[in-house]
Design a protein around this motif. Structure first.
Motif, PDB file in Angstrom:
ATOM      1  N   PRO A 136       8.714   8.965  -4.939  1.00  0.00           N
ATOM      2  CA  PRO A 136       9.186   7.918  -3.817  1.00  0.00           C
ATOM      3  C   PRO A 136       8.036   7.177  -3.453  1.00  0.00           C
ATOM      4  CG  PRO A 136       9.300  10.294  -3.042  1.00  0.00           C
ATOM      5  CD  PRO A 136       8.798  10.598  -4.580  1.00  0.00           C
ATOM      6  N   ASN A 137       8.434   6.173  -2.881  1.00  0.00           N
ATOM      7  CA  ASN A 137       7.306   5.324  -2.160  1.00  0.00           C
ATOM      8  C   ASN A 137       6.790   6.078  -0.964  1.00  0.00           C
ATOM      9  OD1 ASN A 137       7.300   3.194  -3.992  1.00  0.00           O
ATOM     10  ND2 ASN A 137       8.646   2.014  -3.236  1.00  0.00           N
ATOM     11  N   GLY A 138       5.691   5.839  -0.507  1.00  0.00           N
ATOM     12  CA  GLY A 138       5.032   6.308   0.809  1.00  0.00           C
ATOM     13  C   GLY A 138       4.992   7.869   0.725  1.00  0.00           C
ATOM     14  N   ASN A 139       5.004   8.559  -0.416  1.00  0.00           N
ATOM     15  CA  ASN A 139       4.819   9.882  -0.375  1.00  0.00           C
ATOM     16  C   ASN A 139       3.401  10.256  -1.042  1.00  0.00           C
ATOM     17  OD1 ASN A 139       4.799  12.858  -0.410  1.00  0.00           O
ATOM     18  ND2 ASN A 139       7.364  12.617  -0.671  1.00  0.00           N
ATOM     19  N   THR A 140       2.330  10.460  -0.284  1.00  0.00           N
ATOM     20  CA  THR A 140       0.956  10.509  -0.659  1.00  0.00           C
ATOM     21  C   THR A 140       0.710  11.900  -1.436  1.00  0.00           C
ATOM     22  OG1 THR A 140       0.402  11.127   1.587  1.00  0.00           O
ATOM     23  CG2 THR A 140       0.247   8.750   1.258  1.00  0.00           C
ATOM     24  N   GLU A 147       1.399  10.794   7.465  1.00  0.00           N
ATOM     25  CA  GLU A 147       2.173  10.179   8.530  1.00  0.00           C
ATOM     26  C   GLU A 147       2.242   8.561   7.969  1.00  0.00           C
ATOM     27  OE1 GLU A 147       1.518  10.877  12.382  1.00  0.00           O
ATOM     28  OE2 GLU A 147       1.561  13.319  12.235  1.00  0.00           O
ATOM     29  N   THR A 148       1.452   8.205   7.531  1.00  0.00           N
ATOM     30  CA  THR A 148       1.438   6.675   7.157  1.00  0.00           C
ATOM     31  C   THR A 148       2.176   6.302   5.937  1.00  0.00           C
ATOM     32  OG1 THR A 148      -0.733   6.360   6.272  1.00  0.00           O
ATOM     33  CG2 THR A 148      -0.649   6.383   8.706  1.00  0.00           C
ATOM     34  N   GLY A 149       2.013   7.237   4.878  1.00  0.00           N
ATOM     35  CA  GLY A 149       2.398   6.942   3.649  1.00  0.00           C
ATOM     36  C   GLY A 149       1.563   5.941   2.789  1.00  0.00           C
ATOM     37  N   ASN A 150       0.148   5.525   3.297  1.00  0.00           N
ATOM     38  CA  ASN A 150      -0.533   4.483   2.770  1.00  0.00           C
ATOM     39  C   ASN A 150      -1.287   5.188   1.838  1.00  0.00           C
ATOM     40  OD1 ASN A 150      -2.736   2.811   2.134  1.00  0.00           O
ATOM     41  ND2 ASN A 150      -2.378   1.927   4.414  1.00  0.00           N
ATOM     42  N   LEU A 151      -0.621   4.662   0.375  1.00  0.00           N
ATOM     43  CA  LEU A 151      -1.255   5.246  -0.847  1.00  0.00           C
ATOM     44  C   LEU A 151      -2.778   4.539  -1.181  1.00  0.00           C
ATOM     45  CD1 LEU A 151       1.943   5.026  -2.978  1.00  0.00           C
ATOM     46  CD2 LEU A 151       0.678   7.186  -2.879  1.00  0.00           C
ATOM     47  N   LYS A 152      -2.964   3.589  -0.527  1.00  0.00           N
ATOM     48  CA  LYS A 152      -4.380   3.017  -0.729  1.00  0.00           C
ATOM     49  C   LYS A 152      -5.404   3.937   0.014  1.00  0.00           C
ATOM     50  CE  LYS A 152      -6.599  -1.386  -1.179  1.00  0.00           C
ATOM     51  NZ  LYS A 152      -6.867  -1.118  -2.516  1.00  0.00           N
ATOM     52  N   PRO A 169       0.970  -1.220  -0.016  1.00  0.00           N
ATOM     53  CA  PRO A 169       0.077  -0.160  -0.046  1.00  0.00           C
ATOM     54  C   PRO A 169       0.772   1.260  -0.119  1.00  0.00           C
ATOM     55  CG  PRO A 169      -0.040  -1.103   2.379  1.00  0.00           C
ATOM     56  CD  PRO A 169       0.700  -2.054   1.506  1.00  0.00           C
ATOM     57  N   THR A 170       2.132   1.094   0.267  1.00  0.00           N
ATOM     58  CA  THR A 170       3.026   2.463   0.159  1.00  0.00           C
ATOM     59  C   THR A 170       3.770   2.445  -1.155  1.00  0.00           C
ATOM     60  OG1 THR A 170       4.713   1.373   1.269  1.00  0.00           O
ATOM     61  CG2 THR A 170       3.118   2.416   2.730  1.00  0.00           C
ATOM     62  N   SER A 171       3.737   1.338  -2.003  1.00  0.00           N
ATOM     63  CA  SER A 171       4.303   1.417  -3.421  1.00  0.00           C
ATOM     64  C   SER A 171       3.795   2.225  -4.454  1.00  0.00           C
ATOM     65  CB  SER A 171       4.762  -0.188  -3.792  1.00  0.00           C
ATOM     66  OG  SER A 171       4.973   0.062  -5.268  1.00  0.00           O
ATOM     67  N   TYR A 172       4.237   3.317  -4.946  1.00  0.00           N
ATOM     68  CA  TYR A 172       3.911   4.197  -5.965  1.00  0.00           C
ATOM     69  C   TYR A 172       3.660   3.075  -7.253  1.00  0.00           C
ATOM     70  CZ  TYR A 172       2.253   7.417  -9.053  1.00  0.00           C
ATOM     71  OH  TYR A 172       1.591   8.419 -10.047  1.00  0.00           O
ATOM     72  N   GLN A 173       4.637   2.239  -7.613  1.00  0.00           N
ATOM     73  CA  GLN A 173       4.448   1.460  -8.861  1.00  0.00           C
ATOM     74  C   GLN A 173       3.471   0.598  -8.712  1.00  0.00           C
ATOM     75  OE1 GLN A 173       6.162   2.174 -11.553  1.00  0.00           O
ATOM     76  NE2 GLN A 173       7.416   3.905 -10.578  1.00  0.00           N
ATOM     77  N   PRO A 216      -6.791  17.641   4.177  1.00  0.00           N
ATOM     78  CA  PRO A 216      -6.191  17.627   5.664  1.00  0.00           C
ATOM     79  C   PRO A 216      -5.111  16.521   5.527  1.00  0.00           C
ATOM     80  CG  PRO A 216      -8.469  17.983   5.988  1.00  0.00           C
ATOM     81  CD  PRO A 216      -8.290  17.464   4.427  1.00  0.00           C
ATOM     82  N   PRO A 217      -3.944  16.849   6.320  1.00  0.00           N
ATOM     83  CA  PRO A 217      -2.954  15.993   6.378  1.00  0.00           C
ATOM     84  C   PRO A 217      -3.509  14.286   6.671  1.00  0.00           C
ATOM     85  CG  PRO A 217      -2.109  18.065   7.510  1.00  0.00           C
ATOM     86  CD  PRO A 217      -3.603  18.078   7.117  1.00  0.00           C
ATOM     87  N   SER A 218      -4.303  14.304   7.739  1.00  0.00           N
ATOM     88  CA  SER A 218      -4.880  13.099   8.156  1.00  0.00           C
ATOM     89  C   SER A 218      -5.420  12.397   7.315  1.00  0.00           C
ATOM     90  CB  SER A 218      -5.760  13.239   9.472  1.00  0.00           C
ATOM     91  OG  SER A 218      -6.747  14.050   8.991  1.00  0.00           O
ATOM     92  N   ILE A 219      -6.284  12.998   6.271  1.00  0.00           N
ATOM     93  CA  ILE A 219      -7.033  12.377   5.154  1.00  0.00           C
ATOM     94  C   ILE A 219      -6.135  12.077   4.139  1.00  0.00           C
ATOM     95  CG2 ILE A 219      -8.923  12.464   3.390  1.00  0.00           C
ATOM     96  CD1 ILE A 219     -10.231  14.422   5.848  1.00  0.00           C
ATOM     97  N   LYS A 220      -4.940  12.817   4.031  1.00  0.00           N
ATOM     98  CA  LYS A 220      -3.972  12.496   3.019  1.00  0.00           C
ATOM     99  C   LYS A 220      -2.876  11.495   3.381  1.00  0.00           C
ATOM    100  CE  LYS A 220      -2.740  13.900  -1.256  1.00  0.00           C
ATOM    101  NZ  LYS A 220      -3.375  13.461  -2.395  1.00  0.00           N
TER     102      LYS A 220
END
Length: 441
Positions: free
Chosen positions: A269-273, A317-322, A195-199, A310-314
């Protein structure tokens, strides 16, 4: 009010940059002189051109003003040289799918418009009885999604919905704007487990989804002779069919956004939402083809699809792209970000219409997008050759979350003038609430 006169060696008039003095009083241009007059403010070699027009933004007011709002979004627009924005019908609550909801949006914008604001309404299953009243209310287009919008109260439409709605929309010669992705369960990207992988995110929203959805909208435009606008084209594979549809004479237009020509998947980068949007930012080779499509005219103009959260919805902190909200905050960077992306592909003279006259024509704003006597006094004065690194402190939209922070962008805005009044100058907002509603006559 006193007449104001501004001069530069590079004023965008009659489709070229040339020395001129522009005189204006109140909200209208009164005269053009191709020489420097007395009592003139001399901007030297800075470019004076029509204010930038961004026809694809999400303001989120009323109802989700913790995400954004008219006050902050329009200040950020002005800081970037944008003088007119068109607001999408979703992300606000209620969504703009009834006349009553549209009135609530109008009410919410009063006293908070630092640039001009126009509006789209939405097409969702079940609101077709509301279309006629919305089409008569002053809205500039109707927006639909062919896949889940991310907002449950704005569900996607089916082909049957389009068959019912498009004849009504065609009567008014107003565009149906479509988010083109057709969801296909067969895609196995294994995004669930990465879930943090952009690819993996990119693989989960393939070009095929876009291509098939765009083909559907072309067929439906042909069937109903209804103007169709493809928003945020990200798949270069769809360009040839858009081009063919235009050559056929179908009323098709298409845009892409700054993020799809400035960034590319290889460098995310990965984990960068902050980079997550839908459709996703694709590979560099793909995005180079999008840029070339502006040279050939297959793509009509550039927008931002400003869609902040907002940061929480984005999920910063978790970097969870899903889980993260899919949307890029970029309303302030349509001019500088797009010019930086395009300056090696086309000249400044080729670029300027992509953010001025072409979007003005799309929304039928006849008094905007060009500099001539009788036109609206909306201008940006900027230096395209000057670059600067974007700092968090430069950002005027609500949440200082954007992939443009730390980027070196070409094009410094010196002054933004809306309806004859200076709204932005010397890195600050000087006059508030100079904007007005832009409603279809």
């Amino acid at each position: 009010m006193q007449v104001r006169k501004i001069y530069s060696n590079r004023v965008w008039i009659e489709k070229k940059l040339q020395p001129a003095t522009v005189s204006f009083i109140n909200s209208s241009i009164t005269a053009i002189d191709f020489k420097k007059l007395n009592d003139t403010e001399d901007f030297g070699n800075a470019v004076i051109m029509p204010g930038v027009i961004d026809v694809h933004v999400h303001i989120n007011e009323p109802g989700r003003t913790e995400w954004e709002g008219f006050e902050t979004a329009t200040q950020a627009a002005a800081a970037g040289g944008t003088t007119t924005i068109i607001d999408m019908p979703l992300n606000a609550s209620p969504v703009t799918t009834t006349l009553q909801a549209f009135q609530q949006k109008l009410d919410a914008s009063v006293g908070k418009m630092n640039v001009n604001v126009g509006f789209y309404a939405g097409l969702i299953p079940g609101n077709i009885p509301h279309l006629e009243s919305l089409l008569q209310s002053g809205i500039l287009g109707i927006k639909c999604f062919l896949t889940h919008s991310g907002i449950d109260e704005f569900p996607n439409v089916t082909e049957n919905d389009l068959d019912e709605a498009m004849p009504i929309i065609a009567k008014y010669n107003i565009p149906l704007l479509a988010h083109c992705e057709l969801y296909d369960k067969e895609v196995d990207s294994d995004f669930e487990n990465h879930p943090t992988s952009y690819q993996h995110y990119l693989a989960g929203r393939p070009k095929k989804w876009e291509n098939e959805a765009i083909d559907l909208m072309i067929r439906m435009s042909r069937k109903h002779n209804c103007p169709v606008h493809i928003v945020h084209v990200a798949s270069a594979e769809a360009l040839s069919n858009i081009e063919a549809a235009k050559k056929e004479g179908l009323p098709i237009t298409a845009e892409t956004c700054t993020q799809y020509i400035y960034f590319n998947a290889e460098e995310i980068p990965n984990g960068n939402t902050i980079y997550k949007c839908a459709p996703p930012i694709r590979e560099k080779a793909n995005n180079e083809q999008l840029k070339e499509a502006f040279v050939t005219g297959v793509l009509d103009f550039i927008t931002t699809d400003h869609s902040p959260a907002p940061p929480s919805i984005k999920e910063i902190e978790t970097g969870n792209l899903k889980k993260a909200w899919g949307g890029i905050a970029g309303i302030q960077f349509l001019l500088s970000g797009s010019w930086t992306a395009m300056k090696d592909t086309m000249t400044l003279e080729q670029f300027i219409p992509l953010v001025t006259s072409k979007p003005a024509r799309f929304i039928k704003a006849n008094l905007k997008g060009t500099i001539a006597a009788g036109k609206d006094a909306d201008f940006v004065i900027w230096n395209p050759e000057e670059s600067s690194v974007i700092n968090e402190s430069d950002i005027l939209f609500k949440h200082k979350i954007s992939p443009y922070i730390s980027q070196s962008l070409s094009g410094r805005v010196l002054e933004t003038i809306v309806n004859g009044g200076t709204v932005y100058k010397n890195k600050s907002i000087t006059n508030k609430n100079k904007g007005i509603w832009l409603l279809q006559k």
